[in-house]
Design a protein around this motif. Structure first.
Motif, PDB file in Angstrom:
ATOM      1  N   VAL A 117       0.881  -1.316   0.164  1.00 56.71           N
ATOM      2  CA  VAL A 117      -0.002   0.054   0.139  1.00 56.71           C
ATOM      3  C   VAL A 117       1.075   1.172  -0.042  1.00 56.71           C
ATOM      4  CG1 VAL A 117      -1.378   1.385   1.501  1.00 56.71           C
ATOM      5  CG2 VAL A 117      -2.118  -0.925   1.092  1.00 56.71           C
ATOM      6  N   LEU A 120       2.894   1.196  -3.625  1.00 58.28           N
ATOM      7  CA  LEU A 120       2.228   1.193  -4.938  1.00 58.28           C
ATOM      8  C   LEU A 120       0.999   2.149  -5.136  1.00 58.28           C
ATOM      9  CD1 LEU A 120       1.896  -2.440  -5.724  1.00 58.28           C
ATOM     10  CD2 LEU A 120       3.424  -1.230  -6.391  1.00 58.28           C
ATOM     11  N   THR A 121       0.323   2.638  -3.809  1.00 54.38           N
ATOM     12  CA  THR A 121      -0.695   3.384  -3.960  1.00 54.38           C
ATOM     13  C   THR A 121      -0.515   4.829  -3.107  1.00 54.38           C
ATOM     14  OG1 THR A 121      -1.608   2.627  -2.035  1.00 54.38           O
ATOM     15  CG2 THR A 121      -2.060   1.417  -3.729  1.00 54.38           C
ATOM     16  N   LEU A 125      -6.623   6.056  -4.051  1.00 53.71           N
ATOM     17  CA  LEU A 125      -6.507   4.569  -4.044  1.00 53.71           C
ATOM     18  C   LEU A 125      -5.801   4.028  -2.726  1.00 53.71           C
ATOM     19  CD1 LEU A 125      -7.116   2.349  -6.290  1.00 53.71           C
ATOM     20  CD2 LEU A 125      -4.700   2.401  -6.884  1.00 53.71           C
ATOM     21  N   TYR A 127      -6.271   5.552  -0.106  1.00 53.40           N
ATOM     22  CA  TYR A 127      -7.271   5.647   1.108  1.00 53.40           C
ATOM     23  C   TYR A 127      -8.426   4.383   1.038  1.00 53.40           C
ATOM     24  CZ  TYR A 127     -11.312   8.055   3.296  1.00 53.40           C
ATOM     25  OH  TYR A 127     -12.193   8.250   3.970  1.00 53.40           O
ATOM     26  N   PHE A 128      -8.685   4.118  -0.257  1.00 52.31           N
ATOM     27  CA  PHE A 128      -9.667   3.079  -0.308  1.00 52.31           C
ATOM     28  C   PHE A 128      -8.969   1.653   0.275  1.00 52.31           C
ATOM     29  CE2 PHE A 128     -10.555  -0.664  -3.269  1.00 52.31           C
ATOM     30  CZ  PHE A 128     -11.704  -0.519  -3.068  1.00 52.31           C
ATOM     31  N   TYR A 129      -7.785   1.160   0.001  1.00 50.75           N
ATOM     32  CA  TYR A 129      -7.173   0.121   0.236  1.00 50.75           C
ATOM     33  C   TYR A 129      -7.107   0.198   1.928  1.00 50.75           C
ATOM     34  CZ  TYR A 129      -6.016  -1.733  -4.234  1.00 50.75           C
ATOM     35  OH  TYR A 129      -6.362  -2.330  -5.296  1.00 50.75           O
ATOM     36  N   ARG A 130      -6.733   1.185   2.629  1.00 52.66           N
ATOM     37  CA  ARG A 130      -6.545   1.392   3.887  1.00 52.66           C
ATOM     38  C   ARG A 130      -7.896   1.395   4.564  1.00 52.66           C
ATOM     39  NH1 ARG A 130      -2.434   5.270   3.632  1.00 52.66           N
ATOM     40  NH2 ARG A 130      -4.106   6.909   3.023  1.00 52.66           N
ATOM     41  N   THR A 131      -8.990   1.862   4.107  1.00 54.40           N
ATOM     42  CA  THR A 131     -10.407   1.848   4.741  1.00 54.40           C
ATOM     43  C   THR A 131     -10.875   0.269   4.498  1.00 54.40           C
ATOM     44  OG1 THR A 131     -10.543   4.034   3.713  1.00 54.40           O
ATOM     45  CG2 THR A 131     -12.464   2.851   4.633  1.00 54.40           C
ATOM     46  N   VAL A 132     -10.835  -0.067   3.415  1.00 53.98           N
ATOM     47  CA  VAL A 132     -11.303  -1.623   3.203  1.00 53.98           C
ATOM     48  C   VAL A 132     -10.649  -2.701   4.031  1.00 53.98           C
ATOM     49  CG1 VAL A 132     -11.501  -3.703   1.585  1.00 53.98           C
ATOM     50  CG2 VAL A 132     -12.190  -1.225   0.893  1.00 53.98           C
ATOM     51  N   TYR A 133      -9.219  -2.634   4.285  1.00 52.41           N
ATOM     52  CA  TYR A 133      -8.729  -3.483   5.222  1.00 52.41           C
ATOM     53  C   TYR A 133      -8.913  -3.361   6.505  1.00 52.41           C
ATOM     54  CZ  TYR A 133      -5.596  -4.419   1.161  1.00 52.41           C
ATOM     55  OH  TYR A 133      -5.345  -4.912  -0.203  1.00 52.41           O
ATOM     56  N   PHE A 134      -8.977  -2.054   6.793  1.00 53.30           N
ATOM     57  CA  PHE A 134      -9.180  -1.651   8.460  1.00 53.30           C
ATOM     58  C   PHE A 134     -10.669  -1.887   8.660  1.00 53.30           C
ATOM     59  CE2 PHE A 134      -9.622   0.930  12.313  1.00 53.30           C
ATOM     60  CZ  PHE A 134      -8.607   0.524  12.715  1.00 53.30           C
ATOM     61  N   PHE A 135     -11.816  -2.065   7.715  1.00 53.84           N
ATOM     62  CA  PHE A 135     -13.088  -1.926   7.925  1.00 53.84           C
ATOM     63  C   PHE A 135     -13.560  -3.078   8.816  1.00 53.84           C
ATOM     64  CE2 PHE A 135     -17.391  -3.341   6.820  1.00 53.84           C
ATOM     65  CZ  PHE A 135     -18.120  -2.046   7.121  1.00 53.84           C
ATOM     66  N   ILE A 198      -2.686  -1.877  10.252  1.00 53.78           N
ATOM     67  CA  ILE A 198      -2.445  -0.287  10.501  1.00 53.78           C
ATOM     68  C   ILE A 198      -1.292  -0.047  11.265  1.00 53.78           C
ATOM     69  CG2 ILE A 198      -3.708   0.066  12.591  1.00 53.78           C
ATOM     70  CD1 ILE A 198      -4.680   1.806   9.680  1.00 53.78           C
TER      71      ILE A 198
ATOM     72  N   PHE B  31      -0.743  -5.228  -6.890  1.00 54.78           N
ATOM     73  CA  PHE B  31      -2.129  -4.887  -7.132  1.00 54.78           C
ATOM     74  C   PHE B  31      -2.895  -5.807  -6.982  1.00 54.78           C
ATOM     75  CE2 PHE B  31      -0.724  -0.359  -8.626  1.00 54.78           C
ATOM     76  CZ  PHE B  31      -1.313   0.346  -7.884  1.00 54.78           C
ATOM     77  N   LEU B  34      -3.446  -6.874  -3.440  1.00 59.00           N
ATOM     78  CA  LEU B  34      -4.120  -5.692  -2.700  1.00 59.00           C
ATOM     79  C   LEU B  34      -5.642  -6.124  -3.145  1.00 59.00           C
ATOM     80  CD1 LEU B  34      -1.843  -2.738  -3.092  1.00 59.00           C
ATOM     81  CD2 LEU B  34      -2.097  -4.223  -0.859  1.00 59.00           C
ATOM     82  N   MET B  41     -12.247  -8.955   2.265  1.00 60.60           N
ATOM     83  CA  MET B  41     -12.481  -8.095   3.520  1.00 60.60           C
ATOM     84  C   MET B  41     -13.880  -7.364   3.319  1.00 60.60           C
ATOM     85  SD  MET B  41      -9.828  -8.820   4.966  1.00 60.60           S
ATOM     86  CE  MET B  41      -9.731  -7.946   6.435  1.00 60.60           C
ATOM     87  N   TYR B 277     -14.341   6.643  11.812  1.00 58.18           N
ATOM     88  CA  TYR B 277     -13.443   6.000  11.086  1.00 58.18           C
ATOM     89  C   TYR B 277     -12.968   6.976   9.825  1.00 58.18           C
ATOM     90  CZ  TYR B 277      -9.695   3.454   8.544  1.00 58.18           C
ATOM     91  OH  TYR B 277      -8.683   3.138   8.084  1.00 58.18           O
ATOM     92  N   GLN B 281      -9.556   8.854   9.868  1.00 55.46           N
ATOM     93  CA  GLN B 281      -8.677   8.246   8.921  1.00 55.46           C
ATOM     94  C   GLN B 281      -7.876   9.438   8.477  1.00 55.46           C
ATOM     95  OE1 GLN B 281      -8.548   5.302   7.128  1.00 55.46           O
ATOM     96  NE2 GLN B 281      -7.251   6.143   5.302  1.00 55.46           N
TER      97      GLN B 281
END
Lengths: 317, 295
Positions: A117, A120-121, A125, A127-135, A198, B31, B34, B41, B277, B281
């Motif tokens: 993350v 590459l990002t 993008l 933000y999207f991955y971070r949010t999805v993983y932490f969700f 995180i 990617f 990821l 998830m 969050y 964030q």
């Protein structure tokens, strides 16, 4: 005389002189005093609400107590019973299997995702991955156990539906003693991955850019850079994440308690569940406390070993 | 130079094109990983939301429909009927925010002291703090219950869920590790500039450790919001329950087959954490960048 003038207001100056900022000793004392003041709220809080109660539990483990009658001293009887209790042994075995499975997957996956993350990002993008993983971390253990419990259902569950579409047999996720630990490990990884992720992301973001850039200039690439630069620099974070994850997983409770109640049989019963059942189910508070103490001792030993080994691989910059 | 002459008769595998191809494949695989993980998830929650919007009778239709077509909100109405939803949400907020502020405060002080200040017995005290982290919460539950209800007189109040959680071994350990990662050159430079000990902490170390503090805040918010075993034992009055207990009460309906009501409750109780969050964030992000230890 000059000494007399000093003597006139010695009380006001005694502390100030002792802490005089213009001497090395004064600064050392200042820092020591500040240290004690800074740890005071934490230490007092932990003493009152964790250490004290723990000592009380310790006393309790040498007693038999069912709440209704006063505690009765029984010596080591609880521990002797525990040593011969095959269900306790099984619960320790289950807990260690779950701990090894979840921690292994969590550490490798979370570190890989954090590095990817970060590398590459960026921007939206990232933000999207971070949010999805932490969700999933945002959901309570109870909620996750309930919803994944529905999804893992052998007959009506979504997961088996798609597996059967792929031509596979329906897996008895929660009803087979061979599979149930894997199911619970998967559930736990699903909920905790974002947490570990995180922590690694924080560690990766705090890496000194200069060193990473210097490595690029020197031509260190790919796996070599990962093994000889990124991972050593990350090692305090790795130690932190692993130690806290191991401790958390040895105290495993919510998911198996809600998904299977420890079943089928005792196949998914963990140590803390065993303790909970003894203390709150059977009202054997002394025996429950004895199980808690043995678990505590084992967690201490495991953590001690991790810290001892960390001297060989953790690097503080 | 030696390296230059080596570069002249390089093979394809050392060529610029191959490097580029390899980079592109690595990027693609990266990617790919990821995105696959991201899919797994998010998928279960999509199922939860879509099922919560369907009538209970249709909640187990096969094949599962991922996009809700019915938009049947009766499950949500039933949540409001069954539990004092807004009271319980407010309780959760008061408990959670108090604990977050308290923990960030106490842990940043203690974490700094253990990482950067020298005082007699520091290592021993730190080990005791770490040892408390290893104590299973359930092991201290009965004594803490007796202490909070009988000695402090906080039984069945929000204070019972706040006061015992203000000090944190986890947060202290986390922030200690952050303070340790900051090079001590900063401290020497500040001393030469005439900063006093408090200023060194407040102006230099604390801002650099802000990623750690932001992470502690988010994690604590979430852990406290989702805690259900402690409130279950401490609280008796339904109006003083946090929302997790309300959901536990809804889960009692599982037996009667109203899965979609339970899932609607899960969705509702999760919304504030999601909103928090999304706001948190941003700070988390800024904290991560500020604390990046760049020069």
């Amino acid at each position: 005389m000059t000494t007399a003038t000093y003597d006139e207001k010695p009380k006001r100056n005694a502390i100030a002189r002792w802490l005089a900022a213009d001497t090395m000793n004064g600064i050392k004392r200042q820092r020591a005093l500040m240290g004690f003041l800074f740890i005071a709220p934490t230490v007092i809080g932990l003493l009152i609400f964790i250490v004290g109660p723990m000592l009380y539990s310790f006393v309790l483990s040498f007693h038999e107590w069912n709440v209704f009658r006063p505690p009765e001293y029984v010596g080591f009887a609880n521990f002797e019973r525990l040593a011969g209790d095959s269900r306790v042994f099984v619960s320790f075995k289950n807990t260690f299997i779950l701990m090894f499975m979840t921690v292994a997957i969590l550490e490798v996956l979370a570190m890989a995702l954090a590095i990817l993350v970060k590398r590459l990002t960026g921007g939206l993008l990232g933000y999207f991955y971070r949010t999805v993983y932490f969700f999933p971390v945002l959901l309570s253990g109870a909620s996750v156990a309930v919803m994944l419990g529905y999804m893992f259902h052998q007959e009506f569950g979504v997961i088996n539906y798609y597996l059967s579409q792929l031509g596979m047999e329906k897996i008895p996720w929660l009803t087979s003693s061979n599979v149930v630990l894997i199911t619970i490990a998967l559930t736990t990884v699903w909920r905790n991955l974002g947490f570990t992720f995180i922590i690694y992301l924080g560690g990766v973001s705090a890496l000194p850019e200069e060193i990473l850039e210097a490595a690029d200039v020197d031509g260190a690439k790919g796996w070599r850079k990962l093994w000889s630069i990124t991972i050593p620099l990350l090692s305090p974070t790795i130690l932190f994440a692993t130690v806290t994850d191991v401790i958390k997983m040895l105290q495993f409770f919510d998911e198996p308690f809600i998904m299977t109640r420890g079943g089928p049989g005792d196949a998914s019963r963990t140590v803390v569940m065993m303790m909970y059942d003894s203390a709150f189910g059977n009202l054997e508070l002394g025996y429950g406390s004895a199980i808690a103490l043995v678990l505590f001792a084992i967690i201490m030993i495991v953590t001690g070993i991790q810290f001892y080994l960390s001297r060989r691989w953790v690097f503080y910059g | 130079m030696a390296t230059l002459s080596k570069n002249e008769n390089q093979s394809y595998f050392a060529s610029h094109e191959f490097q580029q191809l390899r980079n592109r494949i690595n990027k693609f695989l990266g990617f790919g990983l990821l995105t696959v993980i991201a899919f797994f998830m998010i998928m279960p929650y999509v199922w939860v939301v879509s099922t919560s919007l369907r009538t209970p009778a249709e909640s187990f239709t096969v094949p599962p429909e991922w996009i809700p077509v019915d938009f049947d909100v009766s499950n949500y109405e039933e949540v409001f009927e069954e539990i004092p939803f807004w009271d319980q949400m407010a309780n959760s907020f008061i408990i959670t925010m108090s604990v977050v502020i308290g923990q960030v405060f106490t842990a940043s002080l203690a974490g700094y002291a253990f990482a950067r200040l020298k005082f007699p017995g520091r290592n021993l005290i730190f080990w005791i703090v770490l040892a408390t982290l290893m104590i299973p919460g359930q092991a201290t539950l009965i004594p803490v219950f007796i202490l909070v209800t009988r000695v402090l007189g906080l039984g069945d109040t929000l204070g019972a869920l706040i006061v015992p959680s203000l000090a944190t071994a986890f947060g202290t350990f986390l922030l200690r590790q952050y303070f340790l990662q900051i090079p001590d050159d900063y401290e020497e430079a500040a001393m030469i500039d005439g900063a006093n000990q408090w200023q060194i902490f407040r102006r230099i170390y604390l801002p650099l450790a802000s990623p750690g503090m932001a992470i502690l805040a988010v994690l604590t918010f979430n852990a406290k919001w989702n805690d259900y075993l402690t409130p279950l034992i401490f609280m008796n009055t339904e109006e003083r329950f946090p929302i997790t207990l309300g959901i536990v009460r809804l889960q009692g309906y599982m037996g009667t087959g109203s899965i979609s009501v339970v899932l609607a409750g899960i969705v509702l109780s999760t919304l504030p954490v999601i909103i928090m969050y999304i706001f948190g964030q941003r700070y988390l992000l800024e904290g991560l960048q500020v604390g990046g230890l760049k020069g």
